[in-house]
Design an enzyme around this catalytic site. Structure first.
Site, PDB file in Angstrom:
ATOM      1  N   ARG A 225       0.771  -1.168   0.280  1.00 24.44           N
ATOM      2  CA  ARG A 225      -0.060  -0.125   0.214  1.00 24.44           C
ATOM      3  C   ARG A 225       0.948   1.303  -0.213  1.00 24.44           C
ATOM      4  NH1 ARG A 225      -3.192  -2.859  -1.652  1.00 24.44           N
ATOM      5  NH2 ARG A 225      -5.496  -3.437  -0.800  1.00 24.44           N
ATOM      6  N   HIS A 273       0.724  -0.281 -10.519  1.00 25.94           N
ATOM      7  CA  HIS A 273      -0.298  -1.092  -9.675  1.00 25.94           C
ATOM      8  C   HIS A 273      -0.507  -2.459 -10.243  1.00 25.94           C
ATOM      9  CE1 HIS A 273      -3.183  -0.883  -6.197  1.00 25.94           C
ATOM     10  NE2 HIS A 273      -2.923  -2.116  -6.178  1.00 25.94           N
TER      11      HIS A 273
END
Length: 310
Positions: A225, A273
């Site tokens: 994250r 990502h």
């Protein structure tokens, strides 16, 4: 009795998941009505992603559970209208993808592949890496993703340590926990992998203090994250040489803004990502199993602890 299931995610996913869920429910012996538009007071389960547009769960008066398609639930947990059980996605396909990404980039760092890919400028430099057993790798976060990555690296003979909030046991991995365990884990991390959840307790896990605990010249992988890293502190550590390189897949703002200094920094690799993704084929099996459990009273799996945030 028929279980009514609302699919609330990006519309583009509906044609993908509909046949997978329908077939899986039929094979599981669950009579179900599955749609993207059902009266809220008739819905038993919501197959959910936060980008599907649903936020207010108040009208869902007979709801039994919300079943997330995402592994991360930090945007769902704070919802005050969601009071029924919430299950996060623990998907074998997602786990395999993450393990492959982590293993690939650990090997890239370990073998010094960047230098050869970018070119040696005509210099014959025979910098031979140690064997894997001589390279110390630390994985922060030993949930499903972190444990799988740590186990795989250990099987490749890396000297692997792992850290988690509570005690864990993983074959071949030195498992640490608690504040003192975190300092010890950081102090040996030649290559550091971040796979912690995003919670108030984990925000800025890598700040100026923790970065200073790393061996000088450490390398960092963050497929976890974006909020785990204090960006200004990492940039300072990169500029000072405390951190030699960082490969970052997740960011506080996504897509990463074009003006962000990570893009142009010579010691940062940005990946957009892509470390892993929920695979519909395997994710549908997880959703079906939880609906089956809800209908038979066996108890849901992968439930989120609201107090911990994951």
């Amino acid at each position: 009795m028929t279980a009514n299931i609302l699919f609330s995610a990006r519309p583009a996913l509906w044609p993908v998941y509909r046949p997978l869920l329908s077939r899986g429910l039929e094979e599981a012996g669950v009579a179900a009505a599955l749609d993207t538009d059902l009266p809220p007071d008739e819905v038993d389960y919501v197959v959910y992603a936060p980008n599907g547009g649903l936020w207010d769960f108040t009208p869902f008066t007979r709801l039994k559970a919300v079943l997330s398609l995402w592994a991360g639930v930090e945007t769902i947990v704070p919802n005050p209208t969601l009071t029924v059980p919430l299950a996060r996605m623990v998907d074998t396909g997602l786990t395999e993808g993450m393990t492959e990404w982590v293993t690939g980039h650990v090997l890239r760092y370990h073998l010094g592949m960047d230098a050869h890919i970018r070119g040696l400028d005509g210099q014959w430099r025979q910098d031979v890496p140690p064997l894997a057993r001589g390279r110390r790798v630390t994985v922060l976060g030993l949930g499903a993703l972190g444990a799988a990555a740590a186990s795989t690296l250990a099987r490749l003979n890396f000297d692997v340590s792992g850290w988690s909030r509570s005690p864990r046991e993983i074959d071949g991995v030195t498992c640490l926990h608690g504040p003192q365990g975190l300092e010890r884990a950081l102090s040996t991390a030649e290559i550091l992998v971040l796979l912690l959840p995003d919670t108030p307790a984990t925000e800025n896990t890598l700040d100026a203090h923790s970065l200073a605990l790393l061996p000088r010249g450490a390398r960092i992988l963050n497929p976890g994250r974006g909020a785990l890293i204090d960006d200004a502190a990492l940039l300072a550590a990169l500029n000072s040489g405390q951190v030699a390189h960082a490969t970052l897949d997740v960011f506080r703002t996504e897509p990463l803004p074009p003006e962000h200094p990570y893009w142009a920094h010579p010691q940062v690799t940005v990946t957009p990502h892509i470390a892993s993704e929920t695979r519909p084929e395997t994710a549908a099996q997880v959703i079906v199993e939880n609906i089956r459990r809800g209908e038979t009273g066996d108890g849901f799996v992968h439930l989120v602890d609201r107090d911990l945030g994951y």
